[in-house]
Motif scaffolding. Structure first.
Motif, mmCIF file in Angstrom:
data_model
loop_
_atom_site.group_PDB
_atom_site.id
_atom_site.type_symbol
_atom_site.label_atom_id
_atom_site.label_comp_id
_atom_site.label_asym_id
_atom_site.label_seq_id
_atom_site.Cartn_x
_atom_site.Cartn_y
_atom_site.Cartn_z
ATOM 1 N N ARG A 94 0.936 -1.114 -0.253
ATOM 2 C CA ARG A 94 0.036 -0.116 0.042
ATOM 3 C C ARG A 94 0.764 1.206 0.153
ATOM 4 N N ALA A 121 -5.001 -1.879 4.797
ATOM 5 C CA ALA A 121 -4.061 -2.780 4.202
ATOM 6 C C ALA A 121 -4.120 -4.173 5.109
ATOM 7 N N VAL A 163 2.765 -7.792 4.217
ATOM 8 C CA VAL A 163 2.064 -6.546 4.049
ATOM 9 C C VAL A 163 3.198 -5.463 4.274
ATOM 10 N N VAL A 172 3.435 -1.108 3.800
ATOM 11 C CA VAL A 172 2.711 0.110 3.778
ATOM 12 C C VAL A 172 4.095 1.086 3.529
#
Length: 290
Positions: free
Chosen positions: A37, A63, A81, A83
């Motif tokens: 993200r 996210a 994940v 960001v």
């Protein structure tokens, strides 16, 4: 090191469909999934969007929720994940360098939204050294079924489309799908305006046999490498974009090569990729040269 399938998300319905597509592809290929993200702090005087900390927390939670949904669907899939704060083009181009495939959401039909607002999508395609796949919000797993082909465009000499053909055959092999290899052709100007040339062309049986021979030569090494993949050879007179779109209705994936360049006014992609991205309903993979 195993490259991940990387999905860039921005909270839109299109990007969540892209994430779902990326997860299924990661499972098929036995690769990890990376969810990225990209964000920038945005302060608005007219609307209370919170401070930097509030915005970042919201982005991370969004996210994380998207990743949790993927983990629930695919419990054996390794999911990470990230960001990343920064420009969307720079961020996505950077993560593409470490990815097997970069997957983004798109809306198409005359305009491309989400990550493709304005020239962003074209810049990502131009800058990415890996295949980039664009997925619509309406994409579903049921589209990846027998009878739905993987359509790939081929043009020029065998090496000109080698990367796109390789991507199409590998994907088809993992899915048990048919590859429809499309080679479109048009009359050279000399034949269009010279009656004598047209007569010679007619007497020789036309240009189509030469185009068929060119397609067969380009497909030969991939047929040998993937003998389990059924292939349909499609040679048709017309513009490449129009011919590809004419068979897009039965495609589960459209694969085109990348012809891209930078100009004084920004990044530009080839007309074939541009037309297919805007008008094909199926996911579209844009593959850079090998």
């Amino acid at each position: 090191m195993t490259r991940p399938i990387t999905a860039g998300i921005d909270g839109t319905e299109e990007s969540l469909a892209a994430l779902a597509w990326a997860a299924r592809e990661a499972v098929r290929r036995g690769m990890p999934l990376r969810v990225v993200r990209a964000w920038r702090f945005q302060a608005h005087d007219a609307v209370d969007t919170g401070d930097r900390t509030t915005q970042e927390r919201w982005v991370r939670e969004s996210a994380g929720e998207a990743a949790r949904t993927v983990r629930e669907r695919h419990p054996d899939l390794a999911v990470t994940v990230d960001v990343l704060e920064g420009d969307a083009v720079d961020t996505l181009t950077g993560v593409a360098a470490d990815a097997e495939i970069l997957v983004l959401g798109s809306r198409g039909h005359g305009r491309i939204m989400g990550f493709l607002v304005g020239s962003v999508g074209q810049q990502v395609i131009v800058g990415a050294g890996r295949p980039v796949v664009f997925v619509r919000a309406g994409d579903r797993p049921s589209h990846e079924v027998a009878g739905h082909e993987i359509v790939v465009g081929q043009q020029g000499d065998p090496e000109d489309s080698a990367a796109a053909l390789g991507f199409a055959f590998e994907t088809a092999s993992r899915r048990g799908a048919t590859v429809r290899a499309v080679r479109a052709w048009t009359l050279p100007p000399v034949f269009s305006y010279s009656p004598a040339s047209l007569q010679l062309l007619d007497e020789s049986g036309g240009l189509e046999p030469y185009e068929q021979k060119g397609l067969a030569a380009a497909l030969a090494p991939w047929r040998e490498r993937y003998p389990n993949v059924h292939v349909v050879e499609h040679v048709e007179m017309g513009s490449a974009g129009q011919v590809l779109l004419s068979v897009a209705g039965t495609a589960q994936l459209m694969v085109v090569g990348r012809r891209a360049h930078r100009t004084a006014v920004g990044a530009r992609i080839g007309s074939v990729a541009h037309g297919v991205l805007h008008h094909a309903d199926c996911p579209v993979a844009v593959v850079p040269p090998a």
